[in-house]
Design a protein around this motif. Structure first.
Motif, PDB file in Angstrom:
ATOM      1  N   TYR A   1     -23.783 -37.214   5.997  1.00  0.00           N
ATOM      2  CA  TYR A   1     -22.441 -36.632   6.134  1.00  0.00           C
ATOM      3  C   TYR A   1     -21.382 -37.729   6.032  1.00  0.00           C
ATOM      4  CZ  TYR A   1     -18.423 -34.253   8.255  1.00  0.00           C
ATOM      5  OH  TYR A   1     -17.174 -33.736   8.493  1.00  0.00           O
ATOM      6  N   GLN A   2     -21.677 -38.868   6.658  1.00  0.00           N
ATOM      7  CA  GLN A   2     -20.746 -39.999   6.595  1.00  0.00           C
ATOM      8  C   GLN A   2     -20.688 -40.605   5.194  1.00  0.00           C
ATOM      9  OE1 GLN A   2     -18.903 -40.287   9.204  1.00  0.00           O
ATOM     10  NE2 GLN A   2     -20.188 -38.851  10.373  1.00  0.00           N
ATOM     11  N   VAL A   3     -21.834 -40.598   4.502  1.00  0.00           N
ATOM     12  CA  VAL A   3     -21.871 -41.105   3.123  1.00  0.00           C
ATOM     13  C   VAL A   3     -20.955 -40.265   2.236  1.00  0.00           C
ATOM     14  CG1 VAL A   3     -23.330 -41.367   1.073  1.00  0.00           C
ATOM     15  CG2 VAL A   3     -24.175 -42.114   3.302  1.00  0.00           C
ATOM     16  N   ALA A   4     -20.989 -38.937   2.418  1.00  0.00           N
ATOM     17  CA  ALA A   4     -20.135 -38.052   1.621  1.00  0.00           C
ATOM     18  C   ALA A   4     -18.662 -38.388   1.840  1.00  0.00           C
ATOM     19  CB  ALA A   4     -20.408 -36.596   1.979  1.00  0.00           C
ATOM     20  N   ILE A   5     -18.294 -38.604   3.096  1.00  0.00           N
ATOM     21  CA  ILE A   5     -16.909 -38.952   3.407  1.00  0.00           C
ATOM     22  C   ILE A   5     -16.548 -40.311   2.828  1.00  0.00           C
ATOM     23  CG2 ILE A   5     -15.332 -39.541   5.299  1.00  0.00           C
ATOM     24  CD1 ILE A   5     -16.683 -37.363   6.959  1.00  0.00           C
ATOM     25  N   GLU A   6     -17.461 -41.277   2.973  1.00  0.00           N
ATOM     26  CA  GLU A   6     -17.218 -42.618   2.434  1.00  0.00           C
ATOM     27  C   GLU A   6     -17.114 -42.602   0.916  1.00  0.00           C
ATOM     28  OE1 GLU A   6     -20.514 -44.776   3.992  1.00  0.00           O
ATOM     29  OE2 GLU A   6     -19.847 -44.562   6.077  1.00  0.00           O
ATOM     30  N   SER A   7     -17.704 -41.572   0.297  1.00  0.00           N
ATOM     31  CA  SER A   7     -17.682 -41.459  -1.165  1.00  0.00           C
ATOM     32  C   SER A   7     -16.460 -40.705  -1.671  1.00  0.00           C
ATOM     33  CB  SER A   7     -18.956 -40.759  -1.653  1.00  0.00           C
ATOM     34  OG  SER A   7     -20.104 -41.504  -1.287  1.00  0.00           O
ATOM     35  N   GLY A   8     -15.583 -40.297  -0.759  1.00  0.00           N
ATOM     36  CA  GLY A   8     -14.319 -39.702  -1.183  1.00  0.00           C
ATOM     37  C   GLY A   8     -14.151 -38.222  -0.900  1.00  0.00           C
ATOM     38  N   VAL A   9     -15.176 -37.575  -0.344  1.00  0.00           N
ATOM     39  CA  VAL A   9     -15.038 -36.159   0.005  1.00  0.00           C
ATOM     40  C   VAL A   9     -14.456 -36.067   1.410  1.00  0.00           C
ATOM     41  CG1 VAL A   9     -16.194 -33.940   0.250  1.00  0.00           C
ATOM     42  CG2 VAL A   9     -17.065 -35.614  -1.402  1.00  0.00           C
ATOM     43  N   LYS A  10     -13.287 -35.482   1.525  1.00  0.00           N
ATOM     44  CA  LYS A  10     -12.630 -35.405   2.829  1.00  0.00           C
ATOM     45  C   LYS A  10     -13.318 -34.376   3.729  1.00  0.00           C
ATOM     46  CE  LYS A  10      -8.087 -36.723   1.032  1.00  0.00           C
ATOM     47  NZ  LYS A  10      -6.668 -36.318   0.859  1.00  0.00           N
ATOM     48  N   ALA A  11     -13.318 -34.672   5.011  1.00  0.00           N
ATOM     49  CA  ALA A  11     -13.929 -33.751   5.973  1.00  0.00           C
ATOM     50  C   ALA A  11     -13.285 -32.369   5.894  1.00  0.00           C
ATOM     51  CB  ALA A  11     -13.805 -34.319   7.379  1.00  0.00           C
ATOM     52  N   ASP A  12     -11.976 -32.325   5.658  1.00  0.00           N
ATOM     53  CA  ASP A  12     -11.263 -31.051   5.574  1.00  0.00           C
ATOM     54  C   ASP A  12     -11.634 -30.258   4.332  1.00  0.00           C
ATOM     55  OD1 ASP A  12      -9.991 -31.580   7.939  1.00  0.00           O
ATOM     56  OD2 ASP A  12      -8.140 -32.333   7.008  1.00  0.00           O
ATOM     57  N   ASP A  13     -12.270 -30.925   3.373  1.00  0.00           N
ATOM     58  CA  ASP A  13     -12.663 -30.255   2.131  1.00  0.00           C
ATOM     59  C   ASP A  13     -14.122 -29.806   2.155  1.00  0.00           C
ATOM     60  OD1 ASP A  13     -10.151 -30.553   1.027  1.00  0.00           O
ATOM     61  OD2 ASP A  13     -10.613 -32.508   0.133  1.00  0.00           O
ATOM     62  N   MET A  14     -14.763 -29.894   3.340  1.00  0.00           N
ATOM     63  CA  MET A  14     -16.153 -29.483   3.458  1.00  0.00           C
ATOM     64  C   MET A  14     -16.334 -28.405   4.507  1.00  0.00           C
ATOM     65  SD  MET A  14     -18.561 -32.908   3.124  1.00  0.00           S
ATOM     66  CE  MET A  14     -17.630 -33.980   4.219  1.00  0.00           C
ATOM     67  N   ASN A  15     -17.306 -27.523   4.273  1.00  0.00           N
ATOM     68  CA  ASN A  15     -17.764 -26.575   5.277  1.00  0.00           C
ATOM     69  C   ASN A  15     -19.092 -27.089   5.825  1.00  0.00           C
ATOM     70  OD1 ASN A  15     -15.668 -24.628   5.177  1.00  0.00           O
ATOM     71  ND2 ASN A  15     -16.548 -23.761   3.297  1.00  0.00           N
ATOM     72  N   VAL A  16     -19.285 -26.931   7.107  1.00  0.00           N
ATOM     73  CA  VAL A  16     -20.486 -27.460   7.763  1.00  0.00           C
ATOM     74  C   VAL A  16     -21.211 -26.344   8.507  1.00  0.00           C
ATOM     75  CG1 VAL A  16     -21.385 -29.085   9.468  1.00  0.00           C
ATOM     76  CG2 VAL A  16     -19.443 -29.741   8.025  1.00  0.00           C
ATOM     77  N   ILE A  17     -22.510 -26.224   8.276  1.00  0.00           N
ATOM     78  CA  ILE A  17     -23.359 -25.297   9.025  1.00  0.00           C
ATOM     79  C   ILE A  17     -24.206 -26.131   9.971  1.00  0.00           C
ATOM     80  CG2 ILE A  17     -25.212 -23.592   8.894  1.00  0.00           C
ATOM     81  CD1 ILE A  17     -24.190 -22.863   6.085  1.00  0.00           C
TER      82      ILE A  17
ATOM     83  N   LYS B   1     -21.132 -52.663   8.121  1.00  0.00           N
ATOM     84  CA  LYS B   1     -20.855 -52.536   9.545  1.00  0.00           C
ATOM     85  C   LYS B   1     -20.090 -51.248   9.823  1.00  0.00           C
ATOM     86  CE  LYS B   1     -18.762 -54.864  13.516  1.00  0.00           C
ATOM     87  NZ  LYS B   1     -18.090 -56.089  14.023  1.00  0.00           N
ATOM     88  N   GLU B   2     -19.197 -50.875   8.906  1.00  0.00           N
ATOM     89  CA  GLU B   2     -18.395 -49.669   9.086  1.00  0.00           C
ATOM     90  C   GLU B   2     -19.282 -48.421   9.115  1.00  0.00           C
ATOM     91  OE1 GLU B   2     -16.087 -52.985   7.975  1.00  0.00           O
ATOM     92  OE2 GLU B   2     -17.760 -52.082   6.862  1.00  0.00           O
TER      93      GLU B   2
END
Length: 358
Positions: free
Chosen positions: A211-227, A291-292
């Motif tokens: 999930y963090q990789v997706a965000i680090e790759s440019g997909v914003k959390a607000d642009d995702m749905n999570v189950i 580290k991030e």
């Protein structure tokens, strides 16, 4: 009176001298024996060797296992009289096999994997439950219009398989979705490329990693749905601690010391995630992570170990209800062929020893 001859006098003098020597030697011998015994006892106490414990991880060094590295780095194991060796995992290493075979004493894995190994009659028993919640989620871009699990129908859904798919299968079952007819359930790689380039409508992800990789790759959390598997009631327990039951029978106190020091390390890692990550980064393969990323992983792992509202005094204890839920899902989807004997599958005895004896 007849005078004694010179030879006779010398013989008697020699006898007296020898007698005195024997008396002195006898006294001295007692003194030396006592000193030697005392010295030997002191030496034994001073050189008492620490007890070696080998811990087999599920995967390579990362913040998922920070508590153990912190405990090692800060000397918590040493304080308990233990010499702990942390063995990294990998794609070709099965912790249960390592522990059952004696290459390690204690292992880390998901509970479903442990249940499978126990059914194969490996001498293993769970002694602690580190993650109290599942970290598995299904993520999708909002453009895929998957707002609830029911919306997975007709979609392409990914999972790594190999034992990681059972929560997702339970989710499908809850919503009456046939993974062979109602949607395309496909194998997902260990990168998030398939999700990022649109090959998958929904991808499996751990909250602390993919999930963090997706965000680090440019997909914003607000642009995702999570189950979330926890919210859907299909969660299975993940990272635990289990031991070789034959080893445990003769080493309960050692196991309790290991668990106590490990929990202390985890508490430190939760309280000081940055400090924990600094320790982890010393163990991680150079260039394999940042580290991030590890800091975010540590922060998310903390939420699984001590979820909101969780009783901190129960940290590390196995919850019988959640263990049964995990075992029931495992049985329903063929992970195990017979219902698990929870009386033998796990024990909280070591946790009791770890928390009650100081």
């Amino acid at each position: 009176m007849k005078m004694m001859g010179w030879n006779t006098r010398m013989s008697m003098l020699l006898i007296v001298v020898l007698s005195l020597c024997l008396i002195v030697a006898g006294c001295g011998g007692s003194s030396n024996e006592s000193t030697s015994a005392a010295g030997q006892t002191g030496s034994t106490e001073a050189s008492a060797e620490p007890v070696t414990v080998k811990l087999q991880l599920k995967w390579v060094p990362q913040a998922q296992f920070a508590g153990y590295y912190v405990a090692l780095d800060k000397g918590y194991y040493k304080d308990e009289g233990l010499d702990v060796q942390i063995l990294p995992g990998g794609p070709d290493i099965v912790p249960e096999q390592q522990v059952a075979g004696g290459s390690a004493d204690i292992g880390v894995d998901w509970v479903a994997s442990l249940l499978t190994s126990q059914e194969q009659e490996m001498p293993l028993v769970q002694i602690a439950q580190i993650f109290q919640k599942s970290g598995l989620v299904l993520i999708s871009k909002k453009s895929a219009n998957i707002q609830s699990p029911a919306d997975l129908k007709g979609k392409k859904v990914g999972n790594w398989m190999g034992g990681n798919e059972f929560e997702v299968l339970a989710l499908f079952d809850k919503y009456k979705l046939d993974p062979n007819k109602d949607l395309s359930f496909t194998k997902q790689g260990f990168t998030m490329d398939q999700f990022l380039n649109g090959e998958l409508d929904a991808a499996s992800a751990m909250t602390y990693n993919e999930y963090q990789v997706a965000i680090e790759s440019g997909v914003k959390a607000d642009d995702m749905n999570v189950i979330d598997m926890n919210k859907e009631g299909v969660a299975m327990l993940e990272d635990n601690l289990f031991a070789n039951s034959e080893w445990l029978a003769n080493n309960k106190e050692t196991a309790a010391k290991f668990v106590r020091a490990s929990l202390k390390g985890w508490q430190d890692a939760i309280n000081d995630p940055e400090g924990a990550v600094d320790i982890v980064m010393k163990q991680a393969e150079s260039g394999s992570t940042t580290k991030e990323h590890q800091l975010k992983m540590m922060q998310e792992v903390a939420k699984l170990i001590l979820p909101d509202g969780f009783d901190k005094t129960k940290m590390g204890y196995t919850d019988g209800t959640m263990f049964k839920q995990t075992a029931d899902i495992a049985l329903k989807f063929g992970v195990i062929k017979q219902a698990a004997d929870t009386e033998k599958a796990y024990t909280n005895e070591i946790m009791d020893m770890a928390t009650q004896s100081k």
